[in-house]
Scaffold this motif. Structure first.
Motif, short mmCIF file in Angstrom:
data_model
loop_
_atom_site.label_atom_id
_atom_site.label_comp_id
_atom_site.label_asym_id
_atom_site.label_seq_id
_atom_site.Cartn_x
_atom_site.Cartn_y
_atom_site.Cartn_z
N VAL A 1 62.21 46.74 10.16
CA VAL A 1 63.67 46.86 10.19
C VAL A 1 64.32 45.54 9.78
CG1 VAL A 1 65.66 47.12 11.74
CG2 VAL A 1 63.80 48.76 11.82
N LEU A 2 63.78 44.42 10.24
CA LEU A 2 64.33 43.12 9.87
C LEU A 2 64.24 42.90 8.35
CD1 LEU A 2 62.94 40.93 12.78
CD2 LEU A 2 65.32 41.65 12.44
N LEU A 3 63.14 43.32 7.75
CA LEU A 3 63.01 43.20 6.29
C LEU A 3 63.97 44.15 5.59
CD1 LEU A 3 59.15 42.80 5.95
CD2 LEU A 3 60.90 41.09 5.46
N LEU A 4 64.14 45.36 6.11
CA LEU A 4 65.09 46.30 5.51
C LEU A 4 66.53 45.79 5.67
CD1 LEU A 4 63.44 49.65 6.62
CD2 LEU A 4 63.48 48.68 4.31
N MET A 5 66.81 45.12 6.76
CA MET A 5 68.14 44.51 6.94
C MET A 5 68.37 43.44 5.87
SD MET A 5 68.37 44.14 11.08
CE MET A 5 69.98 43.34 11.11
N PHE A 6 67.35 42.67 5.59
CA PHE A 6 67.42 41.62 4.58
C PHE A 6 67.72 42.23 3.21
CE2 PHE A 6 65.01 38.62 1.72
CZ PHE A 6 65.86 37.55 1.85
N ASP A 7 67.20 43.44 2.97
CA ASP A 7 67.37 44.13 1.69
C ASP A 7 68.62 44.99 1.61
OD1 ASP A 7 64.87 43.22 0.97
OD2 ASP A 7 63.88 45.13 1.24
N HIS B 1 52.97 42.78 6.43
CA HIS B 1 51.76 41.95 6.54
C HIS B 1 52.04 40.52 6.10
CE1 HIS B 1 48.38 44.38 7.81
NE2 HIS B 1 48.73 45.36 6.99
N ASP B 2 52.68 40.36 4.94
CA ASP B 2 52.96 39.03 4.41
C ASP B 2 53.91 38.26 5.33
OD1 ASP B 2 52.72 37.06 2.21
OD2 ASP B 2 54.85 37.47 1.95
N PHE B 3 54.95 38.93 5.81
CA PHE B 3 55.91 38.28 6.70
C PHE B 3 55.23 37.82 7.98
CE2 PHE B 3 59.41 38.27 9.80
CZ PHE B 3 60.31 37.45 9.14
N LYS B 4 54.41 38.68 8.57
CA LYS B 4 53.68 38.32 9.79
C LYS B 4 52.79 37.10 9.56
CE LYS B 4 51.66 41.47 12.19
NZ LYS B 4 50.97 42.61 12.77
N THR B 5 52.09 37.10 8.44
CA THR B 5 51.17 36.01 8.12
C THR B 5 51.92 34.70 7.91
OG1 THR B 5 49.64 37.57 7.10
CG2 THR B 5 49.39 35.25 6.49
N GLN B 6 52.99 34.74 7.15
CA GLN B 6 53.72 33.51 6.84
C GLN B 6 54.44 32.91 8.04
OE1 GLN B 6 55.87 32.71 3.32
NE2 GLN B 6 54.92 34.39 2.18
N PHE B 7 54.96 33.77 8.93
CA PHE B 7 55.82 33.25 9.99
C PHE B 7 55.26 33.43 11.40
CE2 PHE B 7 58.51 34.27 6.35
CZ PHE B 7 58.92 32.98 6.05
N GLY B 8 54.07 33.97 11.52
CA GLY B 8 53.43 34.06 12.83
C GLY B 8 54.12 34.98 13.81
N LEU B 9 54.81 35.99 13.33
CA LEU B 9 55.46 36.98 14.20
C LEU B 9 54.62 38.23 14.25
CD1 LEU B 9 59.09 36.73 12.85
CD2 LEU B 9 58.39 36.17 15.15
N TRP B 10 54.56 38.87 15.41
CA TRP B 10 53.92 40.17 15.50
C TRP B 10 54.53 40.95 16.65
CZ3 TRP B 10 51.76 35.73 17.22
CH2 TRP B 10 51.21 35.70 18.50
N GLN B 11 54.42 42.26 16.54
CA GLN B 11 55.01 43.14 17.54
C GLN B 11 53.90 43.91 18.24
OE1 GLN B 11 57.96 45.86 15.99
NE2 GLN B 11 57.89 47.13 17.81
N GLU B 12 53.99 44.00 19.55
CA GLU B 12 53.13 44.88 20.34
C GLU B 12 54.04 45.69 21.23
OE1 GLU B 12 49.96 42.84 22.37
OE2 GLU B 12 49.37 41.78 20.55
N ASP C 1 57.95 35.80 -2.95
CA ASP C 1 56.88 36.12 -2.01
C ASP C 1 56.82 37.63 -1.82
OD1 ASP C 1 55.85 33.49 -0.98
OD2 ASP C 1 57.98 33.23 -0.57
N ILE C 2 55.69 38.10 -1.35
CA ILE C 2 55.50 39.53 -1.16
C ILE C 2 56.56 40.10 -0.23
CG2 ILE C 2 53.94 41.27 -0.15
CD1 ILE C 2 51.60 39.53 -1.26
N PHE C 3 56.87 39.43 0.88
CA PHE C 3 57.83 39.97 1.83
C PHE C 3 59.25 40.02 1.25
CE2 PHE C 3 58.48 35.51 2.84
CZ PHE C 3 59.82 35.46 3.17
#
Length: 188
Positions: free
Chosen positions: A125-131, A64-75, A50-52
């Protein structure tokens, strides 16, 4: 291009030739998939990249891909998901902003929408932690825990562990960059 799995004492490292090295813990349920001669971690167990999950792509696309797939967003200082919202602790939010403003992450700015990244920095940051390749391997589990908790609607129940892991990652990152940047450091 090739990759190999190097076994360490309590974790493994995926070494991608001419690519990114990834920390990996084989007992946490995340599989390795291969594409174009590189290895990637398959967080959502689809067997497809997957893109994310693709560390070669710009962070903006991955968020963008992670937000779309898992319904998470930050404000600002809140993380939202379909069944609720979670306040980002002040120290975590302040350190995220500090690290962003001092460019402590390797982000190729010319390829990124930096405004979007700043607005969604925790997800980045969560994606960078995964990587990461810092040798803990436990970040695999962290993102997996978040995804499963969102799907079950129980994200609030695991947030203490998530914030502690994010704090430790930010501190480690800050310490690793400290030598190159002089006196800048993690704000505790």
């Amino acid at each position: 291009m090739t990759w190999k799995l190097v076994h360490k004492k309590s974790y493994d490292i995926i070494e991608n030739e001419n690519g990114k090295n990834l920390s990996y813990h084989p007992n946490l349920g995340i599989q390795i998939i291969e594409k174009d001669g590189f290895a990637f971690k398959d967080l959502n167990a689809t067997g497809n990249l997957d893109i994310f999950e693709d560390w070669r792509l710009p962070l903006t696309l991955r968020i963008h891909d992670f937000k779309t797939q898992f319904g998470l967003w930050q404000e600002k200082d809140c993380l939202y998901y379909p069944k609720g919202k979670i306040q980002i602790p002040v120290d975590v939010y302040d350190n995220l902003l500090f690290l962003y403003e001092h460019k402590l992450f390797h982000i190729e700015e010319e390829k990124e929408d930096m405004k979007f990244i700043k607005e969604n920095y925790l997800l980045g940051v969560l994606l960078l932690m995964f990587d990461n390749d810092y040798g803990t391997g436990k970040e695999d589990y962290l993102l997996q825990l978040i995804v499963q908790s969102v799907q079950l609607g129980v994200l609030e129940n695991v947030m203490y562990s998530i914030w502690e892991a994010v704090r430790n990652y930010l501190k480690t990152l800050s310490e690793k960059r400290n030598t190159a940047l002089g006196e800048m450091s993690y704000v505790s």
